[in-house]
Design an enzyme around this catalytic site. Structure first.
Site, PDB file in Angstrom:
ATOM      1  N   VAL A  95      51.663 -10.778   7.285  1.00 38.16           N
ATOM      2  CA  VAL A  95      51.444 -12.051   7.984  1.00 38.16           C
ATOM      3  C   VAL A  95      52.620 -12.346   8.921  1.00 38.16           C
ATOM      4  O   VAL A  95      52.438 -12.696  10.085  1.00 38.16           O
ATOM      5  CB  VAL A  95      51.247 -13.207   6.980  1.00 38.16           C
ATOM      6  CG1 VAL A  95      51.277 -14.557   7.685  1.00 38.16           C
ATOM      7  CG2 VAL A  95      49.931 -13.049   6.242  1.00 38.16           C
TER       8      VAL A  95
ATOM      9  N   GLU B 197      47.193 -19.299   7.420  1.00 36.23           N
ATOM     10  CA  GLU B 197      46.847 -18.077   8.138  1.00 36.23           C
ATOM     11  C   GLU B 197      45.461 -17.596   7.728  1.00 36.23           C
ATOM     12  O   GLU B 197      45.125 -17.619   6.549  1.00 36.23           O
ATOM     13  CB  GLU B 197      47.895 -17.010   7.776  1.00 36.23           C
ATOM     14  CG  GLU B 197      47.855 -15.839   8.676  1.00 36.23           C
ATOM     15  CD  GLU B 197      47.761 -16.261  10.128  1.00 36.23           C
ATOM     16  OE1 GLU B 197      48.770 -16.702  10.665  1.00 36.23           O
ATOM     17  OE2 GLU B 197      46.670 -16.174  10.721  1.00 36.23           O
TER      18      GLU B 197
ATOM     19  N   LEU C 298      44.253 -14.496   9.026  1.00 40.49           N
ATOM     20  CA  LEU C 298      44.169 -13.090   9.447  1.00 40.49           C
ATOM     21  C   LEU C 298      43.533 -12.230   8.373  1.00 40.49           C
ATOM     22  O   LEU C 298      43.757 -12.442   7.193  1.00 40.49           O
ATOM     23  CB  LEU C 298      45.577 -12.528   9.689  1.00 40.49           C
ATOM     24  CG  LEU C 298      46.500 -13.287  10.622  1.00 40.49           C
ATOM     25  CD1 LEU C 298      47.878 -12.639  10.618  1.00 40.49           C
ATOM     26  CD2 LEU C 298      45.917 -13.307  12.013  1.00 40.49           C
TER      27      LEU C 298
ATOM     28  N   ASN D 101      39.034 -19.104   1.595  1.00 39.14           N
ATOM     29  CA  ASN D 101      39.035 -17.831   0.867  1.00 39.14           C
ATOM     30  C   ASN D 101      38.106 -17.887  -0.347  1.00 39.14           C
ATOM     31  O   ASN D 101      37.388 -16.932  -0.637  1.00 39.14           O
ATOM     32  CB  ASN D 101      40.455 -17.460   0.433  1.00 39.14           C
ATOM     33  CG  ASN D 101      41.188 -16.688   1.525  1.00 39.14           C
ATOM     34  OD1 ASN D 101      40.645 -16.486   2.606  1.00 39.14           O
ATOM     35  ND2 ASN D 101      42.402 -16.254   1.245  1.00 39.14           N
TER      36      ASN D 101
ATOM     37  N   LEU E 299      28.140 -10.840   3.735  1.00 36.68           N
ATOM     38  CA  LEU E 299      26.957 -10.675   2.887  1.00 36.68           C
ATOM     39  C   LEU E 299      26.735  -9.196   2.605  1.00 36.68           C
ATOM     40  O   LEU E 299      25.611  -8.782   2.376  1.00 36.68           O
ATOM     41  CB  LEU E 299      25.720 -11.262   3.583  1.00 36.68           C
ATOM     42  CG  LEU E 299      25.557 -12.774   3.534  1.00 36.68           C
ATOM     43  CD1 LEU E 299      24.245 -13.188   4.207  1.00 36.68           C
ATOM     44  CD2 LEU E 299      25.588 -13.297   2.093  1.00 36.68           C
TER      45      LEU E 299
ATOM     46  N   GLY F  34      28.464  -4.711  -2.532  1.00 34.38           N
ATOM     47  CA  GLY F  34      29.263  -3.513  -2.765  1.00 34.38           C
ATOM     48  C   GLY F  34      29.865  -3.519  -4.155  1.00 34.38           C
ATOM     49  O   GLY F  34      29.307  -4.119  -5.077  1.00 34.38           O
TER      50      GLY F  34
ATOM     51  N   GLY G 145      38.555  -6.890  -3.124  1.00 27.74           N
ATOM     52  CA  GLY G 145      39.923  -6.659  -3.600  1.00 27.74           C
ATOM     53  C   GLY G 145      40.897  -7.229  -2.594  1.00 27.74           C
ATOM     54  O   GLY G 145      40.570  -8.162  -1.864  1.00 27.74           O
TER      55      GLY G 145
ATOM     56  N   CYS H 179      44.544 -11.111  -1.257  1.00 28.87           N
ATOM     57  CA  CYS H 179      44.248 -12.527  -1.008  1.00 28.87           C
ATOM     58  C   CYS H 179      43.125 -13.094  -1.870  1.00 28.87           C
ATOM     59  O   CYS H 179      43.348 -14.035  -2.625  1.00 28.87           O
ATOM     60  CB  CYS H 179      43.910 -12.718   0.461  1.00 28.87           C
ATOM     61  SG  CYS H 179      45.213 -12.111   1.529  1.00 28.87           S
TER      62      CYS H 179
ATOM     63  N   LYS I  63      40.041  -1.889   1.496  1.00 31.53           N
ATOM     64  CA  LYS I  63      39.047  -1.905   2.567  1.00 31.53           C
ATOM     65  C   LYS I  63      39.550  -0.965   3.664  1.00 31.53           C
ATOM     66  O   LYS I  63      40.707  -0.530   3.616  1.00 31.53           O
ATOM     67  CB  LYS I  63      38.812  -3.323   3.097  1.00 31.53           C
ATOM     68  CG  LYS I  63      39.999  -3.922   3.831  1.00 31.53           C
ATOM     69  CD  LYS I  63      39.580  -5.247   4.440  1.00 31.53           C
ATOM     70  CE  LYS I  63      40.654  -5.750   5.389  1.00 31.53           C
ATOM     71  NZ  LYS I  63      40.282  -6.995   6.040  1.00 31.53           N
TER      72      LYS I  63
HETATM   73  C1  UGA Z   1      40.966 -12.358   3.590  1.00 30.32           C
HETATM   74  C2  UGA Z   1      40.272 -13.373   4.513  1.00 30.32           C
HETATM   75  O1  UGA Z   1      39.093 -12.789   5.072  1.00 30.32           O
HETATM   76  C3  UGA Z   1      41.208 -13.832   5.628  1.00 30.32           C
HETATM   77  O2  UGA Z   1      40.583 -14.837   6.417  1.00 30.32           O
HETATM   78  C4  UGA Z   1      42.485 -14.399   5.005  1.00 30.32           C
HETATM   79  O3  UGA Z   1      43.428 -14.784   6.002  1.00 30.32           O
HETATM   80  C5  UGA Z   1      43.118 -13.329   4.122  1.00 30.32           C
HETATM   81  O4  UGA Z   1      42.179 -12.942   3.095  1.00 30.32           O
HETATM   82  C6  UGA Z   1      44.363 -13.939   3.512  1.00 30.32           C
HETATM   83  O5  UGA Z   1      44.247 -14.934   2.781  1.00 30.32           O
HETATM   84  O6  UGA Z   1      45.471 -13.490   3.836  1.00 30.32           O
HETATM   85  P1  UGA Z   1      41.508  -9.733   3.701  1.00 30.32           P
HETATM   86  O7  UGA Z   1      41.878  -9.855   2.262  1.00 30.32           O
HETATM   87  O8  UGA Z   1      42.448  -9.039   4.623  1.00 30.32           O
HETATM   88  O9  UGA Z   1      41.258 -11.191   4.356  1.00 30.32           O
HETATM   89  O10 UGA Z   1      40.146  -8.920   3.766  1.00 30.32           O
HETATM   90  P2  UGA Z   1      38.588  -9.227   3.956  1.00 30.32           P
HETATM   91  O11 UGA Z   1      38.109  -8.533   5.164  1.00 30.32           O
HETATM   92  O12 UGA Z   1      38.296 -10.645   3.853  1.00 30.32           O
HETATM   93  O13 UGA Z   1      37.970  -8.433   2.699  1.00 30.32           O
HETATM   94  C7  UGA Z   1      38.322  -8.782   1.368  1.00 30.32           C
HETATM   95  C8  UGA Z   1      37.526  -7.946   0.394  1.00 30.32           C
HETATM   96  O14 UGA Z   1      36.159  -8.341   0.391  1.00 30.32           O
HETATM   97  C9  UGA Z   1      37.520  -6.438   0.680  1.00 30.32           C
HETATM   98  O15 UGA Z   1      37.684  -5.740  -0.535  1.00 30.32           O
HETATM   99  C10 UGA Z   1      36.145  -6.184   1.267  1.00 30.32           C
HETATM  100  O16 UGA Z   1      35.691  -4.881   1.031  1.00 30.32           O
HETATM  101  C11 UGA Z   1      35.307  -7.203   0.500  1.00 30.32           C
HETATM  102  N1  UGA Z   1      34.086  -7.616   1.208  1.00 30.32           N
HETATM  103  C12 UGA Z   1      34.161  -8.278   2.393  1.00 30.32           C
HETATM  104  C13 UGA Z   1      32.850  -7.347   0.624  1.00 30.32           C
HETATM  105  O17 UGA Z   1      32.756  -6.767  -0.468  1.00 30.32           O
HETATM  106  N2  UGA Z   1      31.711  -7.750   1.264  1.00 30.32           N
HETATM  107  C14 UGA Z   1      31.755  -8.401   2.459  1.00 30.32           C
HETATM  108  O18 UGA Z   1      30.662  -8.753   2.991  1.00 30.32           O
HETATM  109  C15 UGA Z   1      33.004  -8.666   3.036  1.00 30.32           C
END
Ligand code: UGA
Length: 477
Positions: free
Chosen positions: A16, A150, A152, A255, A297, A300, A304, A307, A367
């Protein structure tokens, strides 16, 4: 440096902090970055970037003259009024956020009328009020405080910074909140949102729809001031100017809501498996309803990262600490934990006992586009498979170093094909393009068995089946 841009400091050079520093540098600010980790600061001074985040290295290199790295908070205080705090707030054993790094910064700041702490770290609702109290007790009541959470996402953090959906600024209405808004100005559409929630159209184009709701960010983006694009921005985000406690809660609630959406679709997927429906089709049909939306949506094997698991739990604990039992979040967490383990049942369905079986995990990071392994589904899967007597191989294009440390019992391969060689079953854990775009005939030749579990519903099931393999996704009938 653009003469009108405020010089700022960023305390904490994790993902961040570094993205925030690089992003503001791109917008023209000079940035003092402070971290207590001397080795990390030395690396950053040499131009080395300690994390994998697409576009970050390039941005830091591009603006190396605007970016200064130091271990001394005094350097930041000397040069900047706004001190963005981006230190870690990991979970404690109780599930509450560990705020010791935040409090170390609070204690280290000297009394001043001209400085402000701008909180980027994710902190429980009430932290801002507590810090202001501490400032008062320490005779530092002149310091200002702004909550600027944040949003991000790892893997697209640089893009997210430059194209925010919204910028949330929670403050007491003094100079510091105004200064933070000015810093973000190039990334904002000319629409703000007042406390209370109503939209403030700054001009006719940015206006409201009949019915009064705000235009979505993508529409507002068309009306972004030309200067924003010139500054590398172009996001067109909405501004939410509010009080500190509400800003803190926006972050946690966002979140928690996204995590709820994922656990919800994962439960729908599990019911689809019982009823013969395909969750991908179901999610497509649901997502076209504007009130639901298509994002987050994707069913999976669970969410993880650093956050969602931490913040959902922290919000649950925060509620519990004030006497409220947040039942929904308890379920969201439990569904996610079970979802990570469901693959084991699928493997047993196809293979029977897993003793002596060889299972290949494709993708290990939580991810794609990150080397972050925190709370990754691969950790749970590998441990469960080992416990059940299977041999586990794995491949990840970027997280190899982390995986070597965290997954001692796993045989790390240099390529997906090497990972699947001799495997009885293959599990897609992380949807890296290197893992989804495989030649499945080559995979079939390399494997001993035929089972492919698509843990992210990201594979071309026809191509997998055409190679003579048995395909099973998550919630696909
Ligand atoms: C998340 C939030 O999306 C951000 O907005 C926030 O700023 C961040 O946490 C934080 O608090 O710092 P992040 O953890 O980087 O971001 O990743 P995401 O893209 O949100 O994915 C989180 C997890 O959810 C991953 O394991 C991903 O595979 C899973 N996921 C996401 C799903 O299983 N299905 C989905 O449809 C979307």
């Amino acid at each position: 440096m653009s003469p009108e841009r405020e010089l700022i400091a960023v305390i904490g050079t994790g993902y961040v902090g570094l993205v925030t520093a690089a992003g503001f540098a791109e917008l023209g600010s000079e940035v003092w970055c402070v971290d207590i980790d001397a080795a990390k600061v030395a690396r950053l001074r040499r131009g080395e970037v300690p994390i994998y985040e697409p576009g970050l290295e390039e941005l830091l290199a591009k603006h190396s003259e605007r970016l200064h790295f130091s271990t001394e908070l005094g350097d930041a205080l000397e040069h900047a009024r706004l001190l963005f705090v981006a230190v870690g707030t990991p979970p404690t054993y109780s599930g509450d956020a560990d705020l010791s790094a935040v409090h170390a910064v609070v204690d280290a700041i000297t009394a001043s009328e001209g400085h402000a702490l701008v909180m980027k770290s994710t902190v429980p609702c009430g932290t801002g009020a507590a810090i202001r109290r501490v400032f008062g007790e320490q005779g530092k009541g002149g310091l200002s405080y702004v909550s600027c959470p944040e949003f991000l996402k790892e893997g697209s953090a640089v893009r997210d910074f430059l194209h925010p959906d919204r910028v949330v600024v929670g403050d007491a209405g003094d100079w510091a909140g105004d200064a933070v808004v000015e810093l973000y100005r190039p990334l904002l559409a000319e629409t703000g949102m007042r406390a209370g929630g109503e939209c403030l159209p700054a001009s006719v184009e940015t206006g409201m729809r009949a019915g009064g709701e705000c235009l979505p960010a993508s529409v507002e983006g068309e009306y972004l001031p030309a200067s924003a694009a010139a500054n590398g921005g172009g996001g067109g985000g909405a501004l939410v100017r509010t009080d500190v406690a509400s800003a803190e809660m926006v972050k946690l609630a966002s979140n928690a809501f996204l995590a709820t959406k994922i656990s919800f679709i994962n439960e729908i997927a599990n019911v689809c498996e019982e009823t013969g429906a395909d969750v991908v089709e179901v999610a497509r049909g649901m997502g076209l309803d504007e009130r639901i939306g298509p994002k987050f949506l994707q069913a999976g094997i669970g969410f993880g990262g650093s956050c969602f698991p931490k913040d959902v739990n922290a919000l649950k604990q925060l509620a519990g600490n004030s006497g409220y039992h947040f039942q929904l979040l308890t379920a969201v967490i439990e569904v996610n934990e079970l979802q990570k383990r469901r693959v084991i049942g699928k493997l047993q369905k196809h293979l029977g006992s897993l003793v002596g079986r060889r299972i290949a995990l494709l993708g290990l990071a939580f991810k794609p586009n990150t080397d972050d392994m925190r709370e990754a589904s691969s950790l749970v899967l590998a441990a469960r498979l080992n416990a059940d007597g299977a041999t586990v191989s794995g491949y990840d294009p970027v997280a190899e170093e982390e995986a070597r440390i965290l997954l001692g019992g796993l045989q790390l391969a240099d390529s997906p094909l090497e990972a699947v060689r001799g495997a009885d079953a293959v599990v897609l854990v992380t949807e890296w393009p290197q893992c989804t775009g495989l030649d499945w005939r080559e995979v079939a030749e390399a494997m001993r068995g035929t089972v492919v579990i698509d843990g992210r519903n990201a594979l071309d099931s026809d191509a997998v089946r055409a190679a003579g393999l048995v395909y099973e996704g998550i919630g696909r009938g």
